[in-house]
Write a protein that holds these residues in place. Structure first.
Motif, PDB file in Angstrom:
ATOM      1  N   THR A  65      31.496  39.687  23.689  1.00  0.00           N
ATOM      2  CA  THR A  65      31.746  38.293  24.501  1.00  0.00           C
ATOM      3  C   THR A  65      32.915  38.719  25.294  1.00  0.00           C
ATOM      4  OG1 THR A  65      32.288  36.818  22.892  1.00  0.00           O
ATOM      5  CG2 THR A  65      30.414  36.337  23.476  1.00  0.00           C
ATOM      6  N   GLY A  66      33.810  39.416  24.868  1.00  0.00           N
ATOM      7  CA  GLY A  66      35.018  39.334  25.249  1.00  0.00           C
ATOM      8  C   GLY A  66      34.853  40.641  26.708  1.00  0.00           C
ATOM      9  N   LEU A  67      34.074  41.422  25.489  1.00  0.00           N
ATOM     10  CA  LEU A  67      33.793  42.937  26.589  1.00  0.00           C
ATOM     11  C   LEU A  67      32.471  42.263  27.709  1.00  0.00           C
ATOM     12  CD1 LEU A  67      33.258  45.935  24.197  1.00  0.00           C
ATOM     13  CD2 LEU A  67      34.881  45.410  25.340  1.00  0.00           C
ATOM     14  N   SER A  68      31.794  41.745  27.355  1.00  0.00           N
ATOM     15  CA  SER A  68      31.193  40.920  28.823  1.00  0.00           C
ATOM     16  C   SER A  68      31.175  40.367  29.999  1.00  0.00           C
ATOM     17  CB  SER A  68      30.208  40.735  28.000  1.00  0.00           C
ATOM     18  OG  SER A  68      30.389  38.719  27.628  1.00  0.00           O
ATOM     19  N   ARG A  69      32.413  39.521  29.632  1.00  0.00           N
ATOM     20  CA  ARG A  69      33.374  38.784  30.319  1.00  0.00           C
ATOM     21  C   ARG A  69      34.623  39.396  30.914  1.00  0.00           C
ATOM     22  NH1 ARG A  69      35.440  35.156  26.202  1.00  0.00           N
ATOM     23  NH2 ARG A  69      33.535  32.669  26.253  1.00  0.00           N
ATOM     24  N   LYS A  70      35.298  41.198  30.508  1.00  0.00           N
ATOM     25  CA  LYS A  70      35.482  41.389  31.156  1.00  0.00           C
ATOM     26  C   LYS A  70      34.979  42.780  32.097  1.00  0.00           C
ATOM     27  CE  LYS A  70      39.531  43.356  27.705  1.00  0.00           C
ATOM     28  NZ  LYS A  70      40.392  44.954  27.475  1.00  0.00           N
ATOM     29  N   ALA A  71      33.971  43.252  32.213  1.00  0.00           N
ATOM     30  CA  ALA A  71      32.338  43.596  32.479  1.00  0.00           C
ATOM     31  C   ALA A  71      31.646  43.106  33.894  1.00  0.00           C
ATOM     32  CB  ALA A  71      31.451  43.637  32.129  1.00  0.00           C
ATOM     33  N   GLY A  72      32.598  41.287  34.140  1.00  0.00           N
ATOM     34  CA  GLY A  72      31.929  40.645  34.976  1.00  0.00           C
ATOM     35  C   GLY A  72      30.427  40.339  34.593  1.00  0.00           C
ATOM     36  N   GLY A  73      30.237  39.590  33.335  1.00  0.00           N
ATOM     37  CA  GLY A  73      28.778  39.365  32.959  1.00  0.00           C
ATOM     38  C   GLY A  73      28.816  37.503  33.073  1.00  0.00           C
ATOM     39  N   GLN A  74      30.094  37.254  33.183  1.00  0.00           N
ATOM     40  CA  GLN A  74      30.166  35.659  33.067  1.00  0.00           C
ATOM     41  C   GLN A  74      30.334  34.889  34.838  1.00  0.00           C
ATOM     42  OE1 GLN A  74      33.802  34.200  30.409  1.00  0.00           O
ATOM     43  NE2 GLN A  74      32.671  31.645  30.650  1.00  0.00           N
ATOM     44  N   ALA A  75      30.007  33.528  34.581  1.00  0.00           N
ATOM     45  CA  ALA A  75      29.811  33.269  36.189  1.00  0.00           C
ATOM     46  C   ALA A  75      31.506  33.168  36.088  1.00  0.00           C
ATOM     47  CB  ALA A  75      29.246  31.775  36.215  1.00  0.00           C
TER      48      ALA A  75
END
Length: 102
Positions: A65-75
């Motif tokens: 989940t930390g990686l997806s936030r870095k990649a811009g996957g979270q609004a």
């Protein structure tokens, strides 16, 4: 400047390896050690395996989940976007006040 994508990939592999290995070794080793000390073989070892798997899964979840936030996957945390210069924006009350000159 050299592309550092290989270094980032190796760092990710290292993080994944430690996220799996460290909790497994700690909990399984602790369970085996307690089994020998308390003479409860193999129950605490099984408990250590279960806790190690759960801890490793939690660490992997946190890492992913930390990686997806870095990649811009979270609004973004901002609920609304406010644009300036748009006369159609605003509530009906604000439109009436603009129309009446207030």
């Amino acid at each position: 400047m050299r592309d550092n994508s290989m270094a980032q990939a190796l760092a990710l592999i290292g993080q994944l390896g430690f996220a799996i290995a460290c909790p497994m070794v700690a909990f399984i080793g602790g369970g085996a050690w307690l089994d020998n000390r308390l003479d409860t073989t193999p129950w605490l070892l099984f408990l250590g395996i279960l806790l190690g798997v759960l801890a490793a899964a939690g660490a992997l979840y946190k890492l992913s989940t930390g990686l997806s936030r870095k990649a811009g996957g979270q609004a973004p945390d901002v609920p609304y976007k406010v644009e300036k210069g748009n006369d159609s924006a605003g509530t009906n009350r604000a439109k009436k006040q603009r129309h009446n000159g207030r």
